[in-house]
Write an enzyme that holds these catalytic residues in place. Structure first.
Site, short mmCIF file in Angstrom:
data_model
loop_
_atom_site.label_atom_id
_atom_site.label_comp_id
_atom_site.label_asym_id
_atom_site.label_seq_id
_atom_site.Cartn_x
_atom_site.Cartn_y
_atom_site.Cartn_z
N ASP A 149 0.86 -1.16 0.00
CA ASP A 149 0.00 0.00 0.00
C ASP A 149 0.91 1.23 0.00
OD1 ASP A 149 -2.29 1.69 0.85
OD2 ASP A 149 -1.11 1.78 2.69
N ASP A 151 0.06 5.18 0.99
CA ASP A 151 -0.08 6.09 2.12
C ASP A 151 -0.06 5.35 3.45
OD1 ASP A 151 -1.16 7.40 -0.28
OD2 ASP A 151 -1.61 9.04 1.08
N ASP A 372 -1.76 -0.80 5.78
CA ASP A 372 -2.15 -0.27 7.10
C ASP A 372 -3.66 -0.29 7.33
OD1 ASP A 372 -2.36 1.85 5.12
OD2 ASP A 372 -2.90 3.14 6.81
P1 IMP Z 1 -3.28 4.06 -0.18
O1 IMP Z 1 -3.18 4.09 1.31
O2 IMP Z 1 -1.95 4.04 -0.86
O3 IMP Z 1 -4.24 3.04 -0.71
O4 IMP Z 1 -3.84 5.51 -0.62
C1 IMP Z 1 -5.04 5.99 -0.06
C2 IMP Z 1 -5.01 7.48 -0.07
O5 IMP Z 1 -4.78 7.98 -1.39
C3 IMP Z 1 -6.34 8.09 0.34
O6 IMP Z 1 -6.46 8.16 1.74
C4 IMP Z 1 -6.25 9.46 -0.32
O7 IMP Z 1 -5.65 10.38 0.57
C5 IMP Z 1 -5.35 9.28 -1.53
N1 IMP Z 1 -6.05 9.35 -2.82
C6 IMP Z 1 -5.73 10.18 -3.83
N2 IMP Z 1 -6.51 9.97 -4.89
C7 IMP Z 1 -7.36 8.99 -4.56
C8 IMP Z 1 -8.41 8.32 -5.29
O8 IMP Z 1 -8.71 8.59 -6.47
N3 IMP Z 1 -9.06 7.33 -4.61
C9 IMP Z 1 -8.73 6.99 -3.35
N4 IMP Z 1 -7.76 7.58 -2.66
C10 IMP Z 1 -7.07 8.58 -3.24
MG MG Z 2 -2.75 3.22 3.37
#
Ligand code: IMP
Ligand code: MG
Length: 424
Positions: A149, A151, A372
């Site tokens: 993942d 973020d 996470d």
């Molecule tokens: P991940 O944790 O890498 O899956 O990313 C999730 C985070 O990406 C979300 O909490 C958002 O802050 C950011 N995000 C940016 N663009 C998008 C989108 O198009 N869909 C969902 N999350 C997005």
């Molecule tokens: Mg995440």
């Protein structure tokens, strides 16, 4: 009250971890005796007592291993619902490998003195980490594909991959062990390689500094929008967009914009209602395959409010898809709490991992996803059905699990190369 409480809390709990925690409570309650008050050495706990409690915890974990093994046997026969573990933890899903919990407990105990503790019982986090280590031990010899993942796993929420992150060296090491390394993120920037390059700038710079050859950096991929936009790292350390037709199965290629928009319209309507009702200082952002609420700068929204948005939107979309009008728009979607925002994406990470497995030739038991968001309101949760998983809470913990994994990969290198050769 019990039923209501359960329904309202279920999304904040992991039933399997709660089950293990409950089982480990017995030795803690009955055998972790209070510290002796007197100075009489005869009344002081001796080493023997400590060892006895380690043995008790170990016995319980061995029994849970046995429950998992029986569940796997039933899975293999196609009747997982008949396992004892399924009766005890009805939400239990698929196990793709066995889990050496006893061995993992001994390692955790050496670091965190679990059995020596008298006032603090084995916690949710202790058990989450024990499960992680057990999963690492089990999968290391066969691992082919590792997905991360973005973020909060590789970098902070909304941040970019930092240039001095300790993760750079570890991810390079994984690539050099011939693994496929993929970032599977919800962040959706349709076809926009530069936006992903910016988010991953520290890592790509690290590849360049290490002068990784094409055969190594070409094993690094990014899959954005849960399962929608795939990129591969080139020898110039830039990301190249791979057209959907090259890797997406027909059922995804046939998603129509009418279907997508019907779901996103319903989601947007409900998110707007949430923002209005709870007076959230947020704006709504609509993309081609996603809609989300994003707080104004420097505003922190409470988890309860974010979960309210997720659960009510999930409920609203499911009702719509089950209605006569919505049936034709049936597509997989993912509504989740991203920590400080809420998103509804078309597609999910289960499909994301599945697509990568097919494209890169890896089975569920050879695939590991690190993330996470493993509560039922999180977007990493969906991967559990399709691969092995590690549940971390921040990038520092990602670093810890990768140190454990790379140490094992190093130790098992000869064994791995024989196994991978016979697989290919
Ligand atoms: P991940 O944790 O890498 O899956 O990313 C999730 C985070 O990406 C979300 O909490 C958002 O802050 C950011 N995000 C940016 N663009 C998008 C989108 O198009 N869909 C969902 N999350 C997005
Ligand atoms: Mg995440």
């Amino acid at each position: 009250m019990y039923a209501i409480n359960y329904a309202l809390r279920a999304h904040k709990r992991d039933p399997f971890i709660e089950f293990i925690k409950g089982m480990l409570m017995t030795p803690f309650v009955l055998h972790a005796k209070p510290l002796p008050q007197s100075d009489d050495p005869n009344e002081r706990d001796d080493e023997h007592h400590m060892d006895a409690n380690v043995v008790r915890y170990c016995n319980i974990l061995s029994s849970i291993e046995e429950l998992i093994n029986e569940h796997i046997r039933k899975q293999d026969k196609g009747v997982p619902d008949q396992s004892r573990l399924k009766r005890l933890v009805p939400s239990i899903s698929t196990f793709h490998t066995q889990l050496p919990l006893r061995e993992s407990f001994l390692l955790a105990n050496a670091k965190h003195s679990i059995a020596a503790r008298r006032f603090v019982p084995p916690s949710f986090n202790d058990i989450r980490r024990i499960l992680n280590t057990a999963q690492i031990i089990a999968i290391a010899p066969k691992l082919k594909l590792i997905t991360f993942d973005g973020d909060m796993t590789l970098y902070g929420d909304g941040k970019d991959f930092e240039h001095d992150s300790g993760l750079v060296k570890l991810l390079v090491e994984l690539l050099e062990y011939d693994l496929y390394v993929c970032v599977v993120t919800a962040a959706g920037y349709p076809g926009d390689a530069t936006r992903y390059e910016q988010r991953l700038s520290g890592l790509l710079k690290g590849f360049e500094n290490a002068r990784l050859p094409k055969s190594v950096c070409g094993r690094f991929f990014v899959l954005g929008g849960e399962c929608n936009y795939l990129f591969q790292c080139q020898e110039d350390y830039h990301l190249k967009y791979i057209p959907e037709s090259e890797y997406q199965p027909q059922e995804i290629l046939s998603w129509s914009s009418d279907q997508i928009n019907a779901i996103l319209d319903i989601a947007q309507g409900n998110l707007q209602r949430c923002v209005d009702d709870m007076k959230l200082p947020c704006t709504i952002l609509r993309k081609s395959k996603a809609v989300g609420i994003v707080p104004e700068p420097n505003v922190k929204i409470f988890r309860e409010e974010l979960d309210e948005c997720v659960l009510s939107t999930q409920h609203r979309i499911v009702n719509f898809l089950n209605s006569p009008r919505g049936k034709e728009s049936y597509l997989p979607f993912c509504a989740f709490n991203g920590g400080n925002d809420v998103w509804v994406d078309i597609g999910n990470k289960l499909i994301g991992v599945q697509v990568l497995q097919k494209f890169l030739g890896a089975k569920p038991k050879e695939t590991l996803h690190v993330g996470d968001q493993f509560l039922s309101t999180g977007n990493d949760f969906a991967t559990r059905h399709q691969c092995c998983t590690l549940w971390i809470v921040n990038p520092d913990e990602t670093q810890d699990v990768l140190v454990e994994l790379t140490t094992l990969l190093k130790a098992k290198k000869p064994e791995r190369s024989i196994e991978l050769k016979s697989l290919s």
